[in-house]
Design a protein around this motif. Structure first.
Motif, short mmCIF file in Angstrom:
data_model
loop_
_atom_site.label_atom_id
_atom_site.label_comp_id
_atom_site.label_asym_id
_atom_site.label_seq_id
_atom_site.Cartn_x
_atom_site.Cartn_y
_atom_site.Cartn_z
N LEU A 159 21.52 10.77 0.43
CA LEU A 159 20.94 11.69 -0.56
C LEU A 159 19.76 10.99 -1.21
N PRO A 160 18.54 11.45 -0.95
CA PRO A 160 17.37 10.79 -1.54
C PRO A 160 17.29 11.02 -3.04
N GLU A 161 16.59 10.14 -3.72
CA GLU A 161 16.49 10.19 -5.17
C GLU A 161 15.97 11.54 -5.65
N GLU A 162 14.99 12.09 -4.92
CA GLU A 162 14.36 13.33 -5.38
C GLU A 162 15.27 14.55 -5.23
N LEU A 163 16.41 14.40 -4.54
CA LEU A 163 17.34 15.53 -4.40
C LEU A 163 18.59 15.36 -5.27
N LYS A 164 18.62 14.34 -6.11
CA LYS A 164 19.78 14.17 -6.98
C LYS A 164 19.81 15.20 -8.10
N LEU A 165 18.66 15.76 -8.40
CA LEU A 165 18.58 16.90 -9.32
C LEU A 165 17.78 17.99 -8.65
N VAL A 166 18.40 19.16 -8.52
CA VAL A 166 17.73 20.34 -7.96
C VAL A 166 17.79 21.45 -8.98
N ASN A 167 16.65 21.98 -9.36
CA ASN A 167 16.58 23.16 -10.22
C ASN A 167 16.26 24.37 -9.35
#
Length: 373
Positions: free
Chosen positions: A331-339
């Protein structure tokens, strides 16, 4: 962290059409006061156009992922009897079945003690992953920490949380949603909003919605005001809110707008407004986009005029995508939060009940998930 934003289409044209369409909203003419020069509502109109625009694009993940086999995941809703919570974990269950995973739902029925117990039960069952649906992080933080220490992956859905609370978060932009509510009421009242707010501060999401509304109203409408604030807790929604709101409404006969924490609040106070002298003079805005709320908004003869909705199922599939990548170890860092996208749903902008997000998000996610036949 990544803050996914949908691309929105046709803002300028929509802004002009909304200024005209809102003239029919309840008893509040929104023929733009900006055009008469009495109040400058141009900024509010621009925000309102953005709020109701069709979602045309979204920044989906680009890398495919191999789906690990033989996983067992647990869904914990805030309360399965609540429409939004039910839809959220039902979508997780649907996706888990397609992936060949074993799934179990544990319903705490809105009880904080049972929320904590549900997480502990998932640990005892040796789950591989937990999906939390609108569970207040402060209530279960110690139990979630124990689950993660036991090697269980945790994805938090809907409710904002501290960065170190879960392994990933699937949310939406709450302050923006509140700002959209403010833009609607500013235009609908021609810059003359006298607002009663009904807030449930036990949920961080609602606190953020409320702050976005308060800040947005100050920014977009200098002549609008909040005349009364009501606070409550969800356990007292049906008993406290209608009675207290009736008293507040009687004490504030010039009130012409209501900001409600979420759709069940708006639906609970609608009968109070309908039997009051202010019937036809008040507009309610809210959040969630529940089916019953959208039906009321579509009817056009109710005080309920707008709800900022998001596709709960989309949010759940985004959470499942995060869980797959957590299991796969990438899980890449930029997908740890999805709005996920949201939209102000009014009589003019409702396309489906419940709102489907305007895009075929399900196909986009399923194309990314590689399973063995």
């Amino acid at each position: 962290m990544k803050n996914n934003k949908p691309a929105l289409a046709g803002l300028t044209a929509l802004g002009l059409s909304l200024a005209l369409a809102l003239t029919a909203c309840g008893g509040n003419s929104a023929s733009t006061a900006a055009s008469t020069g009495s109040v400058d509502l141009s900024a509010a109109q621009e925000v309102l156009a953005e709020a109701q625009a069709t979602v045309t694009e979204f920044d989906f993940p680009t890398d495919t992922v191999d789906v690990p086999k033989d996983k067992f995941v647990v869904g914990i809703p805030c309360a399965y009897a609540a429409e939004g919570c039910k839809r959220g974990v039902d979508a997780v269950a649907e996706a888990a079945k397609e992936l060949g995973w074993r799934y179990q739902m544990i319903d705490p029925a809105g009880d904080p003690d049972k929320m904590r117990a549900a997480v502990r039960t998932a640990i005892q069952l040796k789950a591989d992953g937990i999906f939390l649906g609108a569970t207040p992080p402060a209530v279960v933080k110690d139990d979630v920490a124990a689950a993660r220490a036991a090697g269980i992956k945790v994805v938090n859905m809907y409710e904002p949380a501290p960065e170190d609370f879960a392994d990933a978060n699937s949310l939406q932009d709450h302050p923006l949603a509140g700002r959209w509510n403010a833009a609607y009421l500013a235009v609908a009242t021609q810059g003359g909003a006298k607002v009663i707010t009904i807030n449930d501060p036990e949920f961080v999401s609602v606190v953020e919605w409320n702050q976005g509304f308060v800040d947005g109203l100050k920014e977009l409408c200098s002549t609008c005001e909040i005349t009364k604030e009501i606070n409550f807790q969800i356990a007292n929604l049906q008993t406290q809110v209608p009675t207290e709101f009736q008293a507040v409404l009687q004490a504030n006969p010039t009130a012409n707008a209501v900001w409600a924490a979420y759709d069940p609040v708006a639906l609970a106070i609608t009968p109070v407004i309908k039997r009051s002298p202010q019937d036809g003079k008040i507009s309610i805005v809210s959040h969630n986009g529940d089916a019953a709320a959208l039906d009321a908004i579509k009817a056009g003869d109710q005080p309920f005029k707008g709800s900022v909705g998001y596709s709960i199922e989309w949010q759940s599939y985004a959470a499942v995508d995060q869980m797959i990548r957590l299991f796969a170890g990438n899980l890449p860092e930029e997908l740890k939060l999805v709005n996920v996208p949201e939209k102000l749903l009014t009589q003019e902008s409702i396309t489906t009940v419940p709102w489907d997000g305007d895009l075929d998000w399900k196909s986009e996610y399923k194309k990314l998930w590689k399973t063995e036949n």
